[in-house]
Design a protein around this motif. Structure first.
Motif, mmCIF file in Angstrom:
data_model
loop_
_atom_site.group_PDB
_atom_site.id
_atom_site.type_symbol
_atom_site.label_atom_id
_atom_site.label_comp_id
_atom_site.label_asym_id
_atom_site.label_seq_id
_atom_site.Cartn_x
_atom_site.Cartn_y
_atom_site.Cartn_z
ATOM 1 N N THR A 5 -78.520 -50.573 -38.882
ATOM 2 C CA THR A 5 -79.367 -50.966 -40.005
ATOM 3 C C THR A 5 -79.511 -52.477 -40.003
ATOM 4 O OG1 THR A 5 -78.615 -49.080 -41.319
ATOM 5 C CG2 THR A 5 -79.681 -50.889 -42.503
ATOM 6 N N THR A 6 -80.748 -52.931 -40.055
ATOM 7 C CA THR A 6 -81.063 -54.357 -40.112
ATOM 8 C C THR A 6 -81.742 -54.631 -41.441
ATOM 9 O OG1 THR A 6 -81.394 -54.398 -37.715
ATOM 10 C CG2 THR A 6 -82.309 -56.244 -38.987
ATOM 11 N N THR A 7 -81.307 -55.676 -42.132
ATOM 12 C CA THR A 7 -81.932 -56.059 -43.388
ATOM 13 C C THR A 7 -82.976 -57.127 -43.109
ATOM 14 O OG1 THR A 7 -79.876 -55.620 -44.574
ATOM 15 C CG2 THR A 7 -81.535 -56.959 -45.710
ATOM 16 N N MET A 8 -84.212 -56.823 -43.510
ATOM 17 C CA MET A 8 -85.292 -57.800 -43.415
ATOM 18 C C MET A 8 -85.645 -58.234 -44.840
ATOM 19 S SD MET A 8 -87.832 -56.101 -40.571
ATOM 20 C CE MET A 8 -88.703 -57.655 -40.275
ATOM 21 N N ILE A 9 -86.024 -59.461 -44.994
ATOM 22 C CA ILE A 9 -86.506 -59.964 -46.276
ATOM 23 C C ILE A 9 -88.016 -60.121 -46.140
ATOM 24 C CG2 ILE A 9 -86.384 -61.811 -47.988
ATOM 25 C CD1 ILE A 9 -83.747 -60.244 -47.589
ATOM 26 N N VAL A 10 -88.760 -59.334 -46.915
ATOM 27 C CA VAL A 10 -90.219 -59.351 -46.854
ATOM 28 C C VAL A 10 -90.729 -60.012 -48.129
ATOM 29 C CG1 VAL A 10 -92.318 -57.962 -46.699
ATOM 30 C CG2 VAL A 10 -90.271 -57.291 -45.414
ATOM 31 N N THR A 11 -91.636 -60.959 -47.971
ATOM 32 C CA THR A 11 -92.161 -61.722 -49.089
ATOM 33 C C THR A 11 -93.597 -61.315 -49.401
ATOM 34 O OG1 THR A 11 -90.781 -63.594 -48.457
ATOM 35 C CG2 THR A 11 -92.616 -64.078 -49.927
ATOM 36 N N GLY A 12 -93.866 -61.137 -50.688
ATOM 37 C CA GLY A 12 -95.241 -60.962 -51.147
ATOM 38 C C GLY A 12 -95.655 -59.558 -51.530
ATOM 39 N N MET A 13 -94.797 -58.564 -51.355
ATOM 40 C CA MET A 13 -95.183 -57.214 -51.751
ATOM 41 C C MET A 13 -95.199 -57.135 -53.280
ATOM 42 S SD MET A 13 -93.279 -54.681 -49.029
ATOM 43 C CE MET A 13 -91.619 -55.087 -49.536
ATOM 44 N N THR A 14 -96.200 -56.432 -53.830
ATOM 45 C CA THR A 14 -96.309 -56.371 -55.288
ATOM 46 C C THR A 14 -96.370 -54.955 -55.850
ATOM 47 O OG1 THR A 14 -98.718 -56.530 -55.168
ATOM 48 C CG2 THR A 14 -97.500 -58.606 -55.421
ATOM 49 N N CYS A 18 -98.129 -51.708 -51.173
ATOM 50 C CA CYS A 18 -97.579 -52.738 -50.280
ATOM 51 C C CYS A 18 -96.388 -52.186 -49.503
ATOM 52 C CB CYS A 18 -97.131 -53.957 -51.081
ATOM 53 S SG CYS A 18 -98.407 -54.778 -52.039
ATOM 54 N N VAL A 19 -95.494 -51.510 -50.224
ATOM 55 C CA VAL A 19 -94.311 -50.922 -49.598
ATOM 56 C C VAL A 19 -94.734 -49.901 -48.543
ATOM 57 C CG1 VAL A 19 -92.277 -49.481 -49.994
ATOM 58 C CG2 VAL A 19 -92.818 -51.342 -51.579
ATOM 59 N N ALA A 20 -95.717 -49.069 -48.885
ATOM 60 C CA ALA A 20 -96.190 -48.046 -47.944
ATOM 61 C C ALA A 20 -96.776 -48.688 -46.692
ATOM 62 C CB ALA A 20 -97.220 -47.146 -48.616
ATOM 63 N N SER A 21 -97.524 -49.778 -46.850
ATOM 64 C CA SER A 21 -98.130 -50.459 -45.701
ATOM 65 C C SER A 21 -97.068 -51.031 -44.771
ATOM 66 C CB SER A 21 -99.056 -51.589 -46.173
ATOM 67 O OG SER A 21 -100.143 -51.074 -46.880
ATOM 68 N N VAL A 22 -96.080 -51.700 -45.349
ATOM 69 C CA VAL A 22 -95.002 -52.289 -44.549
ATOM 70 C C VAL A 22 -94.197 -51.185 -43.863
ATOM 71 C CG1 VAL A 22 -92.820 -53.572 -44.682
ATOM 72 C CG2 VAL A 22 -94.863 -54.434 -45.853
ATOM 73 N N THR A 23 -93.886 -50.123 -44.607
ATOM 74 C CA THR A 23 -93.127 -49.004 -44.052
ATOM 75 C C THR A 23 -93.868 -48.374 -42.883
ATOM 76 O OG1 THR A 23 -92.061 -48.567 -46.171
ATOM 77 C CG2 THR A 23 -92.103 -46.758 -44.586
ATOM 78 N N ARG A 36 -86.237 -48.254 -45.616
ATOM 79 C CA ARG A 36 -85.944 -48.070 -47.035
ATOM 80 C C ARG A 36 -86.192 -49.364 -47.798
ATOM 81 N NH1 ARG A 36 -80.657 -47.721 -47.518
ATOM 82 N NH2 ARG A 36 -80.222 -48.080 -45.337
ATOM 83 N N VAL A 37 -86.845 -49.231 -48.953
ATOM 84 C CA VAL A 37 -87.088 -50.353 -49.858
ATOM 85 C C VAL A 37 -86.575 -49.920 -51.236
ATOM 86 C CG1 VAL A 37 -88.785 -51.942 -50.819
ATOM 87 C CG2 VAL A 37 -89.147 -50.973 -48.536
ATOM 88 N N PRO A 38 -85.272 -50.142 -51.508
ATOM 89 C CA PRO A 38 -84.706 -49.621 -52.745
ATOM 90 C C PRO A 38 -85.183 -50.332 -54.015
ATOM 91 C CG PRO A 38 -83.030 -50.748 -51.453
ATOM 92 C CD PRO A 38 -84.274 -50.735 -50.635
ATOM 93 N N ASP A 39 -85.419 -51.635 -53.950
ATOM 94 C CA ASP A 39 -85.807 -52.395 -55.143
ATOM 95 C C ASP A 39 -86.897 -53.401 -54.811
ATOM 96 O OD1 ASP A 39 -83.863 -51.317 -57.039
ATOM 97 O OD2 ASP A 39 -82.365 -52.349 -55.819
ATOM 98 N N VAL A 65 -94.619 -56.510 -39.752
ATOM 99 C CA VAL A 65 -94.754 -56.954 -41.148
ATOM 100 C C VAL A 65 -95.969 -57.867 -41.288
ATOM 101 C CG1 VAL A 65 -93.658 -58.283 -42.994
ATOM 102 C CG2 VAL A 65 -92.307 -56.650 -41.667
ATOM 103 N N VAL A 66 -96.180 -58.754 -40.332
ATOM 104 C CA VAL A 66 -97.363 -59.621 -40.349
ATOM 105 C C VAL A 66 -98.634 -58.775 -40.269
ATOM 106 C CG1 VAL A 66 -98.635 -61.377 -39.027
ATOM 107 C CG2 VAL A 66 -96.179 -61.656 -39.464
ATOM 108 N N GLU A 67 -98.618 -57.741 -39.445
ATOM 109 C CA GLU A 67 -99.770 -56.839 -39.316
ATOM 110 C C GLU A 67 -100.097 -56.182 -40.659
ATOM 111 O OE1 GLU A 67 -102.943 -54.947 -37.553
ATOM 112 O OE2 GLU A 67 -101.681 -56.468 -36.628
ATOM 113 N N ALA A 68 -99.061 -55.918 -41.457
ATOM 114 C CA ALA A 68 -99.258 -55.326 -42.788
ATOM 115 C C ALA A 68 -99.731 -56.359 -43.803
ATOM 116 C CB ALA A 68 -97.965 -54.669 -43.263
#
Length: 74
Positions: A5-14, A18-23, A36-39, A65-68
């Motif tokens: 499991t790798t934790t990424m920090i994604v900025t700008g999802m609202t 947005c979550v679906a696009s990144v996923t 997984r995007v728990p919060d 993530v950039v593509e999203a």
């Protein structure tokens, strides 16, 4: 092969879209088995947990993530 499991920090999802696009984009990265995007932190830095078979291809994940339409860091 071991799952990691790798934790990424994604900025700008609202929102959920947005979550679906990144996923969706991250699941296209070879080896990724789950995202997984728990919060969601609206407009801020959101932790995204990416599970993969073996080490995550970080450059490919960041490109996804950039593509999203967002930015990220590991």
């Amino acid at each position: 092969m071991d799952t990691q499991t790798t934790t990424m920090i994604v900025t700008g999802m609202t929102c959920g879209h947005c979550v679906a696009s990144v996923t969706e984009e991250l699941k296209e990265v070879p080896g990724v088995t789950e995202v997984r995007v728990p919060d969601l932190v609206k407009g801020g830095d959101t932790e995204v947990f990416v599970e993969s078979e073996g080490p995550l291809d970080v450059p490919a994940a960041e490109a996804a993530v950039v593509e999203a339409g967002y930015t990220s860091r590991v």
